[in-house]
Enzyme design. Structure first.
Site, short mmCIF file in Angstrom:
data_model
loop_
_atom_site.label_atom_id
_atom_site.label_comp_id
_atom_site.label_asym_id
_atom_site.label_seq_id
_atom_site.Cartn_x
_atom_site.Cartn_y
_atom_site.Cartn_z
N CYS A 2 47.24 18.03 52.04
CA CYS A 2 46.69 17.11 51.15
C CYS A 2 45.53 16.18 51.52
O CYS A 2 45.37 16.46 52.94
CB CYS A 2 47.81 16.11 50.56
SG CYS A 2 49.41 17.00 50.07
N ARG A 27 40.42 21.00 51.20
CA ARG A 27 41.87 21.15 51.75
C ARG A 27 42.90 21.61 50.60
O ARG A 27 43.87 21.92 50.99
CB ARG A 27 42.33 19.46 52.28
CG ARG A 27 41.46 19.06 53.14
CD ARG A 27 41.83 17.71 53.55
NE ARG A 27 43.14 17.43 54.17
CZ ARG A 27 43.28 17.47 55.52
NH1 ARG A 27 42.22 17.65 56.24
NH2 ARG A 27 44.64 17.42 56.00
N TRP A 74 48.88 18.58 46.98
CA TRP A 74 49.30 19.91 46.95
C TRP A 74 50.79 20.06 46.98
O TRP A 74 51.46 19.47 47.94
CB TRP A 74 48.85 20.52 48.27
CG TRP A 74 48.73 22.16 48.32
CD1 TRP A 74 47.90 22.78 47.86
CD2 TRP A 74 49.86 22.90 48.87
NE1 TRP A 74 48.47 24.27 48.07
CE2 TRP A 74 49.72 24.28 48.90
CE3 TRP A 74 51.35 22.70 49.38
CZ2 TRP A 74 50.29 25.33 49.14
CZ3 TRP A 74 52.10 23.72 49.97
CH2 TRP A 74 51.56 24.85 49.80
N ASN A 100 51.03 12.29 53.12
CA ASN A 100 50.88 13.94 53.25
C ASN A 100 52.04 14.12 54.49
O ASN A 100 52.25 13.43 55.17
CB ASN A 100 49.66 13.85 54.44
CG ASN A 100 48.29 14.14 53.59
OD1 ASN A 100 48.34 13.70 52.21
ND2 ASN A 100 47.10 14.19 54.07
N GLY A 101 52.71 15.33 54.14
CA GLY A 101 53.59 15.86 55.17
C GLY A 101 54.94 15.88 54.07
O GLY A 101 55.06 16.00 52.89
N GLU A 488 42.14 41.14 58.13
CA GLU A 488 41.43 39.84 57.64
C GLU A 488 40.57 40.18 56.51
O GLU A 488 40.44 39.18 55.64
CB GLU A 488 40.58 39.67 58.89
CG GLU A 488 39.72 38.58 58.70
CD GLU A 488 40.20 37.15 58.49
OE1 GLU A 488 39.29 36.35 57.64
OE2 GLU A 488 41.64 37.12 58.52
N LYS A 492 40.99 37.92 53.00
CA LYS A 492 39.71 37.24 52.28
C LYS A 492 39.61 37.47 50.90
O LYS A 492 39.53 36.69 50.02
CB LYS A 492 38.55 37.56 53.14
CG LYS A 492 38.32 37.24 54.33
CD LYS A 492 37.83 35.71 54.28
CE LYS A 492 39.19 34.63 54.57
NZ LYS A 492 39.93 34.98 55.71
N GLU A 495 42.59 36.11 48.97
CA GLU A 495 42.58 34.66 48.79
C GLU A 495 41.80 33.98 47.69
O GLU A 495 42.20 33.13 47.12
CB GLU A 495 42.17 33.86 50.26
CG GLU A 495 43.08 33.78 51.35
CD GLU A 495 42.35 33.29 52.69
OE1 GLU A 495 43.20 32.62 53.19
OE2 GLU A 495 41.13 33.58 52.89
N HIS A 511 52.02 57.50 56.09
CA HIS A 511 53.59 56.89 56.37
C HIS A 511 53.83 55.87 55.10
O HIS A 511 54.58 54.98 55.60
CB HIS A 511 53.77 56.04 57.55
CG HIS A 511 53.40 57.05 58.80
ND1 HIS A 511 54.31 58.05 59.23
CD2 HIS A 511 52.59 57.25 59.53
CE1 HIS A 511 53.88 58.98 60.19
NE2 HIS A 511 52.82 58.28 60.42
N LYS A 610 43.15 24.53 53.13
CA LYS A 610 42.32 24.59 54.28
C LYS A 610 43.05 24.47 55.40
O LYS A 610 43.12 25.34 56.38
CB LYS A 610 41.20 23.95 54.12
CG LYS A 610 40.19 24.02 55.43
CD LYS A 610 39.62 25.56 55.29
CE LYS A 610 38.68 25.91 56.56
NZ LYS A 610 38.31 27.22 56.79
#
Length: 615
Positions: A2, A27, A74, A100-101, A488, A492, A495, A511, A610
């Site tokens: 947040c 963020r 968030w 935040n937290g 990766e 991307k 996301e 497999h 983020k």
């Protein structure tokens, strides 16, 4: 995750607070709110959705004041609703707080407060902390600065978990109180005004002089001064730092999105990651920030690389590089798993934690767990003033500049570059000749120019993206150094486009993965012209036999790849250990263009943040 912004001074606070929140949009958040104090009044505005919704609400229902706090939420505890948005007040409505937290024991505290007659308006853990502070403030008597700060102290001694908070009291003018444990909080030092934020990026339009608060510190902000104390009430020494980037660096410039800008910055950021760190005279890398002598490094017999998300994938590339160049056993651990495992580590093990922000909660916890067991633990991060940078025993700074797009791009290539430098250093200490070292340095010095080339050599990429933008999913495959690139690249795309994607070693196709192959599911094979190309080609033919579309990523001009794929994205030739820096770039661009085609919010993808500062 947040965002927090606070202001106290002579100016109207609302525009300053909103500007700060806009700079923290990257963020990740789902609602936003602001509280302003003005001549004994306290006014709150909250809105679900984007900051623009809050800005419009303030236009429709104006608020004024010279001090204020604001927040982007968030969701953790409770759904995305106006009631759950911050700021939250205490039972009296005179104390307001943003946080935040995560307060881990909030349910127990809430039950105790409800038995005492407290009534809650939300499902959040944050409101419990606001009520707890309010409870102690009432017990201490008439409102005053000392009583408010003491109430904050008393409440924080009771909570378990993480917090970065900003607090105001309606009847205590010209004062903001901040405190942190585990969630970043920074004080911005102005002239006749002071600021508070969860990220210095929120402040660069107003000041570049900052104090990074440490865990268990409390800060008192007034227009003309500030004080930093410990949770016990003792004064604390502090250092005023200068933010090493300006507002222009944190803007999109002529690019439509931060992500695209940051992709195109990679020739510079890869160069900056190496700047001053290559010695042709000694045929090695120079990484003085490790705070270790060659003899100490020579004693290392095992390396552990720890990260989350993109940093984890960079670490996987680093594992291949370290074992290839230095013949040094290397393991990669997901930070959230490492912190709870009882992993055997002998005294010859060296641990690295990797985090762009330097504040990733799981990675920070892994750092502390490693140090708790007596192991030297080094950091690789992009924020020299971050918690990981401060608490690690040494490390390497990325010099990548602010990365604002939620989907990490330039941080991946910078991390891979630094891990390659580290592999060269360890290799020269252990097994590489000076000739080998010079050859690797020559290749590294050419890398930024090759990055610049790959950014320009696939003009057909938007058309490839358009062709596959409506696919239900996509498979990514590669071998050896290209396996982490496949993971990766899949991350991307998922996301920012919300398309189901997954990355695998190419040989894993038979497999189980091959069950997903069909004409509507493209497969991306990262298959440069290397010793394993023929193996990759066989896997590609298995996909083609089942009518699966194939996108290849390969070495420029390699006709064998072009003949067996539907579309090809090219990269310049490079050694195996540097190829991941090149092959990921067209795949970053592919993900970007597909997301744009699908109408997705590239820089602010849904549900993502983020910097993940909660567990």
């Amino acid at each position: 995750m947040c965002g927090i912004v606070g202001y106290v001074g002579p100016a109207e606070a609302a525009p300053i607070l909103l500007d700060g929140l806009r700079r923290l949009e990257y963020r990740g958040y789902d609602s936003a709110g602001v509280a302003l104090g003005n001549n004994g009044s306290l006014e709150i505005r909250k809105a679900v959705g984007r900051i623009q919704n809050l800005a419009q609400l303030i236009i429709d229902e104006p608020v004024h004041g010279n001090r204020g706090i604001c927040h982007t939420r968030w969701a953790t505890h409770g759904a995305v609703t106006r009631e759950n948005a911050h700021p939250h007040t205490d039972q009296s409505g005179r104390i307001v707080l943003v946080h935040n937290g995560v307060i881990e024991n909030y349910e127990k505290l809430r039950e105790e407060l409800e038995r005492e007659g407290h009534v809650f308006q939300s499902q959040t853990d944050t409101e419990v902390l606001a009520h707890l502070i309010g409870k102690y403030a009432i017990q201490l008597g008439e409102p005053s600065a000392d009583h408010l700060v003491e109430a904050v102290r008393m409440a924080l001694r009771e909570v378990h978990g993480t917090y970065g908070i900003a607090v105001m009291h309606r009847d205590v003018p010209d004062l903001l109180v901040g405190a942190r444990r585990g969630s970043p909080l920074v004080l911005g030092v102005g002239k006749g005004e002071n600021f508070l934020a969860s990220d210095p990026l929120a402040l660069v339009n107003h000041t570049r002089d900052v104090v990074y608060l440490k865990d268990f510190e409390i800060v008192l902000l007034r227009p003309d001064n500030f004080q930093i104390q410990s949770l016990a009430g003792d004064g604390r020494d502090y250092e005023i730092s200068t933010v090493d980037f300006d507002a222009e660096e944190a803007s999109k410039g002529d690019y439509p999105h931060f992500m695209l800008k940051e992709i195109f910055e990679q020739a510079s950021t890869v160069r900056d990651a190496m700047r001053g760190r290559l010695s042709a005279e000694e045929a090695t890398a120079k990484l003085g920030g490790l705070n270790m002598t060659p003899s100490e490094l020579r004693e290392v017999e095992r390396i552990i690389l720890i990260g989350c998300g993109t940093a984890y994938h960079a670490a996987m590339v680093g594992e291949y590089a370290m074992e290839t160049l230095a013949s040094l056993p290397t393991e990669v651990e997901v930070a959230s798993e490492f912190r709870y495992r009882n992993m055997p580590l002998d005294k010859y093990t060296l641990t690295f934690v990797i985090s762009q922000s330097g504040e990733t909660a799981d990675t920070l916890a892994a750092l502390r767990e490693s140090q708790r067991k007596g192991h030297r633990t080094l950091g690789i991060c992009n924020n020299v003033a971050s918690t990981i940078a401060r608490e690690s025993d040494g490390g390497v700074y990325m010099h990548a500049g602010p990365e604002i797009g939620v989907a990490a791009t330039k941080s991946f290539t910078s991390q891979v570059t630094i891990l390659t430098l580290l592999s060269l250093l360890m290799g020269r200490i252990r097994n590489l000749s000076s000739f080998d070292g010079l050859r690797i340095i020559e290749e590294l010095e050419q890398l930024p120019d090759k990055v610049a080339r790959v950014l320009e050599m696939n003009p057909h990429l938007p058309e490839v993206a358009e062709k596959y933008a409506n696919s239900h999913g996509m498979l990514f495959m590669g071998r050896q150094f290209q396996y982490p690139v496949a993971m990766e690249a899949a991350l991307k795309l998922k996301e920012i486009s919300y398309m189901f994607c997954s990355g695998y070693p190419s040989a894993e196709l038979k497999h189980g993965v091959i069950a997903l192959v069909n004409p509507d599911t493209p497969s991306v094979f990262i298959a440069p012209d290397d010793a394993l190309f023929e193996k990759n080609a066989s896997n590609i033919q298995e996909v083609r036999a089942r009518k699966g579309p194939v996108i290849g990523v390969g070495t420029e001009g390699h006709g064998a790849l072009e003949r067996i794929t539907d579309d090809v994205l090219w990269v310049p030739p490079a050694p195996d250990y540097l190829m991941p820096v090149l092959t990921i770039i067209p795949l970053q661009l592919l993900a970007y263009h597909i997301a744009v085609q699908r109408g997705c919010d590239v820089d602010k993808p849904r549900n993502l943040a983020k910097s993940v500062t909660v567990e």
